[in-house]
Design an enzyme around this catalytic site. Structure first.
Site, PDB file in Angstrom:
ATOM      1  N   SER A 260     -13.989 -48.860   9.043  1.00 51.24           N
ATOM      2  CA  SER A 260     -15.589 -49.474   8.800  1.00 51.24           C
ATOM      3  C   SER A 260     -16.802 -49.106   9.628  1.00 51.24           C
ATOM      4  CB  SER A 260     -15.088 -50.498   7.743  1.00 51.24           C
ATOM      5  OG  SER A 260     -13.695 -49.950   6.947  1.00 51.24           O
TER       6      SER A 260
ATOM      7  N   LYS B 145     -11.924 -36.001   7.915  1.00 47.86           N
ATOM      8  CA  LYS B 145     -10.232 -35.905   6.824  1.00 47.86           C
ATOM      9  C   LYS B 145     -10.317 -35.301   6.097  1.00 47.86           C
ATOM     10  CE  LYS B 145     -10.212 -40.743   7.973  1.00 47.86           C
ATOM     11  NZ  LYS B 145     -10.065 -42.945   7.560  1.00 47.86           N
TER      12      LYS B 145
ATOM     13  N   GLY C  23     -11.076 -47.647   6.272  1.00 43.51           N
ATOM     14  CA  GLY C  23     -11.157 -46.498   5.132  1.00 43.51           C
ATOM     15  C   GLY C  23     -11.191 -48.426   3.993  1.00 43.51           C
TER      16      GLY C  23
ATOM     17  N   ASN D  40     -15.038 -38.533  11.435  1.00 38.87           N
ATOM     18  CA  ASN D  40     -13.896 -37.919  11.142  1.00 38.87           C
ATOM     19  C   ASN D  40     -13.805 -38.065   9.816  1.00 38.87           C
ATOM     20  OD1 ASN D  40     -10.824 -36.826  10.441  1.00 38.87           O
ATOM     21  ND2 ASN D  40     -10.338 -39.559  10.900  1.00 38.87           N
TER      22      ASN D  40
ATOM     23  N   GLU E 214      -8.410 -48.557  16.998  1.00 44.06           N
ATOM     24  CA  GLU E 214      -8.402 -48.305  15.640  1.00 44.06           C
ATOM     25  C   GLU E 214      -7.737 -49.468  14.803  1.00 44.06           C
ATOM     26  OE1 GLU E 214     -10.695 -44.927  13.200  1.00 44.06           O
ATOM     27  OE2 GLU E 214      -9.053 -44.214  13.325  1.00 44.06           O
TER      28      GLU E 214
ATOM     29  N   GLU F 199      -3.434 -42.529   9.795  1.00 42.95           N
ATOM     30  CA  GLU F 199      -2.661 -42.162   8.427  1.00 42.95           C
ATOM     31  C   GLU F 199      -2.079 -40.901   8.886  1.00 42.95           C
ATOM     32  OE1 GLU F 199      -6.576 -40.157   7.302  1.00 42.95           O
ATOM     33  OE2 GLU F 199      -6.993 -42.910   7.428  1.00 42.95           O
TER      34      GLU F 199
ATOM     35  N   HIS G 269      -3.788 -40.380  14.858  1.00 40.28           N
ATOM     36  CA  HIS G 269      -4.625 -41.140  14.178  1.00 40.28           C
ATOM     37  C   HIS G 269      -4.014 -42.286  12.939  1.00 40.28           C
ATOM     38  CE1 HIS G 269      -7.514 -42.194  10.725  1.00 40.28           C
ATOM     39  NE2 HIS G 269      -7.916 -41.942  11.428  1.00 40.28           N
TER      40      HIS G 269
HETATM   41  P1  PGA Z   1     -13.360 -45.490   8.442  1.00 34.20           P
HETATM   42  O1  PGA Z   1     -12.621 -44.654   9.203  1.00 34.20           O
HETATM   43  O2  PGA Z   1     -13.959 -45.658   9.054  1.00 34.20           O
HETATM   44  O3  PGA Z   1     -13.280 -44.818   7.078  1.00 34.20           O
HETATM   45  O4  PGA Z   1     -12.275 -46.770   8.070  1.00 34.20           O
HETATM   46  C1  PGA Z   1     -11.955 -44.523  10.118  1.00 34.20           C
HETATM   47  C2  PGA Z   1     -11.112 -43.371  10.883  1.00 34.20           C
HETATM   48  O5  PGA Z   1     -10.185 -43.250  10.418  1.00 34.20           O
HETATM   49  O6  PGA Z   1     -11.047 -43.086  12.103  1.00 34.20           O
END
Ligand code: PGA
Length: 249
Positions: A213, A12, A173, A10, A167, A97, A95
């Site tokens: 992560s 982003k 992140g 992903n 997640e 976010e 997601h």
């Molecule tokens: P990350 O993000 O691997 O940077 O933690 C995962 C995601 O948001 O799908």
């Protein structure tokens, strides 16, 4: 039948068209021998070029969001058919976010899930608890509520075309990963909810990815858990070498 892992990146809000094309040219030879499915959710602007670059390879291109309407006066939004038109095959929905920054709730995500399914895009539905919710012992309740709300009215046949990504919000992140045991516990719980909402067959076939992560150093242990069937990778999917190492865990 054994579930086939889906290793998804992903991106982003990262990468220009040129950067996307370069990444894809470089990743194809690195993952061509993998027995896992390789997905990349790229920015809208890069979908068409990414699809062209990935043609003839095992890399599947998708999007990170969409609107639930077919078309209309929705400035700044994008429709499922537009994503399909650009060559996208899947779309990430719900997601954390999108939920936290853009206020998307389960009811709205449910509309998008249904629209993606009816228009022929495979949804990757993201769910997960915040740190506060985990510490308050609410993880299972949150997961159940998100599954019930986001998947309401989806029939058993359509479930075979859905991927769920667990997640934990506190792991996205942050460099903090759920331990493989914690992740497995949540995945097993999710599969149990799906069995209750549909049946054991639907639950057994469902691909449940872990996200938060994921790195080359922790992917193997996470993927060795019984109910983890792939990964949704943010930061570590921006670099060809690290994403290839994750795909080829
Ligand atoms: P990350 O993000 O691997 O940077 O933690 C995962 C995601 O948001 O799908």
């Amino acid at each position: 039948m054994a579930r086939k892992y889906i290793m998804a990146g992903n991106w982003k809000m990262y990468k220009t068209i040129a950067e996307a094309k370069e990444f894809i040219s470089q990743i194809i030879p690195l993952v061509e021998k993998s027995s896992h499915k390789v997905y990349l959710a790229v920015p809208f602007t890069a979908i068409q070029s990414a699809v062209k670059k990935a043609e003839g390879s095992s890399v599947v291109i998708g999007a990170q969001n969409m609107n639930d309407a077919s078309e209309g006066a929705f400035t700044g939004e994008i429709a499922a058919q537009m994503l399909k038109d650009a060559g996208a095959q899947f779309v990430i929905l719900g997601h954390s976010e999108r939920r936290a920054i853009f206020g998307e709730d389960d009811g709205y995500i449910n509309k998008k899930v249904k629209k993606a399914l009816s228009d022929g895009l495979q949804p990757i539905l993201c769910i997960g608890e915040t740190l506060e919710q985990r510490e308050a012992g609410e993880t299972n309740d949150v997961l159940k509520k998100q599954l019930q709300g986001s998947l309401e009215g989806v029939d058993a046949a359509a479930m075979s075309n859905i991927v769920v990504a667990y997640e934990p919000v506190w792991a996205i992140g942050t460099g903090k990963t759920a331990t493989p045991e914690m992740a497995q516990e949540a995945h097993a719980y999710i599969r149990g909810c799906i069995a209750k909402m549909w049946d054991a067959k639907v639950a057994k076939a469902l691909i449940i990815q872990y996200g938060g992560s994921v790195k080359p150093a922790n992917v193997k242990e996470l993927m060795s858990q019984d109910d983890i069937d792939g990964a949704l990778v943010g930061g570590a999917a921006l670099d060809q070498e690290s994403f290839a190492a994750i795909v080829n865990f």
